[in-house]
Design a protein around this motif. Structure first.
Motif, PDB file in Angstrom:
ATOM      1  N   THR A   1       0.812  -1.220   0.000  1.00 11.42           N
ATOM      2  CA  THR A   1       0.000   0.000   0.000  1.00 11.42           C
ATOM      3  C   THR A   1       0.847   1.273   0.000  1.00 11.42           C
ATOM      4  N   SER A   2       2.088   1.146  -0.388  1.00 14.36           N
ATOM      5  CA  SER A   2       2.931   2.334  -0.546  1.00 14.36           C
ATOM      6  C   SER A   2       4.186   1.956  -1.321  1.00 14.36           C
ATOM      7  N   ARG A   3       4.822   2.970  -1.863  1.00 21.56           N
ATOM      8  CA  ARG A   3       6.055   2.732  -2.599  1.00 21.56           C
ATOM      9  C   ARG A   3       7.139   2.195  -1.672  1.00 21.56           C
ATOM     10  N   ASN A   4       7.107   2.643  -0.427  1.00 23.08           N
ATOM     11  CA  ASN A   4       8.104   2.151   0.523  1.00 23.08           C
ATOM     12  C   ASN A   4       7.989   0.649   0.751  1.00 23.08           C
ATOM     13  N   MET A   5       6.759   0.152   0.746  1.00 25.45           N
ATOM     14  CA  MET A   5       6.593  -1.295   0.895  1.00 25.45           C
ATOM     15  C   MET A   5       7.189  -2.038  -0.293  1.00 25.45           C
ATOM     16  N   LEU A   6       7.108  -1.413  -1.464  1.00 27.38           N
ATOM     17  CA  LEU A   6       7.709  -2.045  -2.647  1.00 27.38           C
ATOM     18  C   LEU A   6       9.236  -2.056  -2.521  1.00 27.38           C
ATOM     19  N   LYS A   7       9.757  -0.962  -1.962  1.00 23.48           N
ATOM     20  CA  LYS A   7      11.224  -0.918  -1.756  1.00 23.48           C
ATOM     21  C   LYS A   7      11.660  -1.987  -0.767  1.00 23.48           C
ATOM     22  N   ASP A   8      10.871  -2.141   0.290  1.00 26.74           N
ATOM     23  CA  ASP A   8      11.178  -3.189   1.278  1.00 26.74           C
ATOM     24  C   ASP A   8      11.185  -4.567   0.630  1.00 26.74           C
ATOM     25  N   ARG A   9      10.223  -4.758  -0.267  1.00 27.42           N
ATOM     26  CA  ARG A   9      10.139  -6.052  -0.936  1.00 27.42           C
ATOM     27  C   ARG A   9      11.385  -6.314  -1.775  1.00 27.42           C
ATOM     28  N   VAL A  10      11.837  -5.301  -2.468  1.00 31.67           N
ATOM     29  CA  VAL A  10      13.045  -5.459  -3.287  1.00 31.67           C
ATOM     30  C   VAL A  10      14.248  -5.762  -2.394  1.00 31.67           C
ATOM     31  N   SER A  11      14.368  -5.033  -1.280  1.00 31.96           N
ATOM     32  CA  SER A  11      15.483  -5.296  -0.348  1.00 31.96           C
ATOM     33  C   SER A  11      15.451  -6.736   0.147  1.00 31.96           C
ATOM     34  N   ALA A  12      14.254  -7.165   0.522  1.00 29.60           N
ATOM     35  CA  ALA A  12      14.110  -8.532   1.030  1.00 29.60           C
ATOM     36  C   ALA A  12      14.526  -9.543  -0.026  1.00 29.60           C
ATOM     37  N   LEU A  13      14.100  -9.274  -1.261  1.00 29.51           N
ATOM     38  CA  LEU A  13      14.445 -10.179  -2.357  1.00 29.51           C
ATOM     39  C   LEU A  13      15.950 -10.253  -2.559  1.00 29.51           C
ATOM     40  N   ARG A  14      16.585  -9.089  -2.488  1.00 28.74           N
ATOM     41  CA  ARG A  14      18.032  -9.043  -2.728  1.00 28.74           C
ATOM     42  C   ARG A  14      18.803  -9.714  -1.596  1.00 28.74           C
ATOM     43  N   GLU A  15      18.294  -9.573  -0.361  1.00 26.35           N
ATOM     44  CA  GLU A  15      18.984 -10.183   0.769  1.00 26.35           C
ATOM     45  C   GLU A  15      18.786 -11.695   0.789  1.00 26.35           C
ATOM     46  N   ALA A  16      17.554 -12.086   0.522  1.00 28.71           N
ATOM     47  CA  ALA A  16      17.245 -13.526   0.539  1.00 28.71           C
ATOM     48  C   ALA A  16      18.024 -14.209  -0.573  1.00 28.71           C
ATOM     49  N   ASN A  17      17.774 -13.733  -1.764  1.00 27.38           N
ATOM     50  CA  ASN A  17      18.540 -14.210  -2.916  1.00 27.38           C
ATOM     51  C   ASN A  17      18.556 -15.735  -3.002  1.00 27.38           C
ATOM     52  N   ILE A  18      17.449 -16.305  -2.620  1.00 30.35           N
ATOM     53  CA  ILE A  18      17.401 -17.763  -2.623  1.00 30.35           C
ATOM     54  C   ILE A  18      16.928 -18.327  -3.945  1.00 30.35           C
ATOM     55  N   TYR A  19      16.424 -17.457  -4.770  1.00 33.14           N
ATOM     56  CA  TYR A  19      15.795 -17.993  -5.967  1.00 33.14           C
ATOM     57  C   TYR A  19      16.841 -18.510  -6.962  1.00 33.14           C
ATOM     58  N   GLU A  20      16.406 -19.476  -7.693  1.00 35.13           N
ATOM     59  CA  GLU A  20      17.256 -20.072  -8.722  1.00 35.13           C
ATOM     60  C   GLU A  20      17.540 -19.054  -9.828  1.00 35.13           C
ATOM     61  N   PRO A  21      18.608 -19.270 -10.529  1.00 35.29           N
ATOM     62  CA  PRO A  21      18.936 -18.330 -11.606  1.00 35.29           C
ATOM     63  C   PRO A  21      18.049 -18.524 -12.828  1.00 35.29           C
ATOM     64  N   GLN A  22      16.785 -18.325 -12.631  1.00 34.91           N
ATOM     65  CA  GLN A  22      15.851 -18.431 -13.740  1.00 34.91           C
ATOM     66  C   GLN A  22      15.659 -17.035 -14.360  1.00 34.91           C
ATOM     67  N   ARG A  23      15.097 -17.026 -15.545  1.00 36.96           N
ATOM     68  CA  ARG A  23      14.831 -15.767 -16.231  1.00 36.96           C
ATOM     69  C   ARG A  23      13.345 -15.660 -16.546  1.00 36.96           C
ATOM     70  N   TYR A  24      12.860 -14.440 -16.505  1.00 40.03           N
ATOM     71  CA  TYR A  24      11.462 -14.190 -16.813  1.00 40.03           C
ATOM     72  C   TYR A  24      11.386 -13.283 -18.035  1.00 40.03           C
ATOM     73  N   ARG A  25      10.402 -13.528 -18.854  1.00 44.08           N
ATOM     74  CA  ARG A  25      10.208 -12.693 -20.040  1.00 44.08           C
ATOM     75  C   ARG A  25       8.741 -12.321 -20.114  1.00 44.08           C
ATOM     76  N   HIS A  26       8.455 -11.039 -20.069  1.00 45.18           N
ATOM     77  CA  HIS A  26       7.075 -10.551 -20.139  1.00 45.18           C
ATOM     78  C   HIS A  26       6.697 -10.200 -21.577  1.00 45.18           C
ATOM     79  N   LEU A  27       5.534 -10.625 -21.952  1.00 44.82           N
ATOM     80  CA  LEU A  27       4.929 -10.145 -23.194  1.00 44.82           C
ATOM     81  C   LEU A  27       3.650  -9.432 -22.804  1.00 44.82           C
ATOM     82  N   VAL A  28       3.469  -8.234 -23.298  1.00 43.57           N
ATOM     83  CA  VAL A  28       2.287  -7.447 -22.953  1.00 43.57           C
ATOM     84  C   VAL A  28       1.584  -7.045 -24.236  1.00 43.57           C
TER      85      VAL A  28
END
Lengths: 159, 159, 159
Positions: free
Chosen positions: B61-88
């Motif tokens: 519910t705020s941009r700051n929460m999105l920033k927190d999410r990115v930080s958490a993702l970067r710290e956790a860094n548990i995800y496999e080295p997969q790639r995502y490709r968006h088509l819109v």
């Protein structure tokens, strides 16, 4: 945004749409003409691309090499009667406007085999430099960056 | 259609293209900046969305929460080295023109695993409200409505 | 490129986007209205299309036939609660500009089953002729050319 900027944008959309239909309609003889004479065309994996490894699954440094590739494909003609369908989205101008433009776009290719089996054959991005030649934009550089580092060995077709 | 309407349309195309490349290029630190400070971001299933259930697989519910999410993702860094490709595709303005716009677009995300396996990871629509802030359009609300009610538990990445 | 040419291009983009959302939102009652009264709508395989075989998996020669099809679909209502998501790209005007236009575009349809399973349901191209009726463009002819010659027997839904 000026009318010139708008027109430019739509010209580029057209370039990408024409290119895709050329391939999907199997009109490969028209394909080299999307490139400048001194073009650089490469199909590579994201892994190699990001590591700046100058490798390529396909590699050409002139329009004539692209023509040779098409001739070879037509003569060999060993590939199964499969069909490819390109979806392209999110075209983006990444550099400064001018007579040479840097562009990136996402793509997805679905392959349909004769028995009806459909699979995602390739996904990735085009990293391009286009140049205006008279009325048309042409690819001076097209780097096809595949998300996968493996690709079906049937990758004789252009992407 | 006026030149202003045309320019608006292309500005919106650009917004969606920039967003997609930000994610696919793994430049997540830039991601929160696509949103307004008081933004509302949610990933939910079509089933929940249509039943007006205020649930979300991801909810901010705020941009700051999105920033927190990115930080958490970067710290956790548990995800496999997969790639995502968006088509819109099929971006559509659904409401009245103004400084706030309601938009909808379709998307598809293809995931490529390190072994080369490619799958359709997610498909659905963006239901968005964008707001002009100075020269840029930003997402005031972005609801990512997934066609599936299940999603791979690895859905830590933004969509 | 003139402002008129630009505006035309965006009007056509809108037509294709509206069409897609009509189908994916399951607003089938609006679907026949995208066509002219004397329209010709056909879903066929690339193989039949290229051999000029006048066959079709679905075949309608008027807007009323499309309405009948929607009614039948609603009454039967036998299909599973699956969802379809269309991605459309590479729209291209192939003929001369005028009040009637020939167009082609690529499409991909992803189907999501209730258990979350997602597959590429259909891929191919739209081969269309559109006609201006007042403020709107309508499909005078829409030929949906599927890359596959097989299609899931559940293909009761429009494409």
């Amino acid at each position: 945004m000026s009318i010139e900027a708008v027109a430019l944008r739509l010209e580029l959309d057209e370039l990408y749409a024409d290119y895709v239909h050329c391939l999907d309609d199997d009109e490969l003889e028209r394909w080299p003409d999307f490139f400048t004479e001194d073009c650089f065309y490469r199909v590579t994996s994201a892994e190699n691309y990001e590591a700046n490894r100058p490798l390529g699954l396909i590699y050409a440094t002139s329009r004539n090499m692209l023509k040779d590739r098409v001739s070879a494909l037509r003569e060999a003609n060993i590939y199964e009667p499969q069909r490819y369908r390109h979806l392209v989205s999110s075209l983006r101008i990444t550099g400064e406007p001018g007579d040479v433009l840097d562009l990136v776009a996402n793509f997805l290719v679905v392959r349909t085999m004769q028995d009806g089996d459909m699979t995602v054959f390739a996904a990735g991005r085009y990293v391009d430099r286009v140049r205006r030649e008279g009325e048309r934009w042409k690819f001076g550089t097209r780097t096809v960056v595949l998300d996968s580092r493996q690709i079906d060995t049937l990758l004789a077709i252009p992407l």
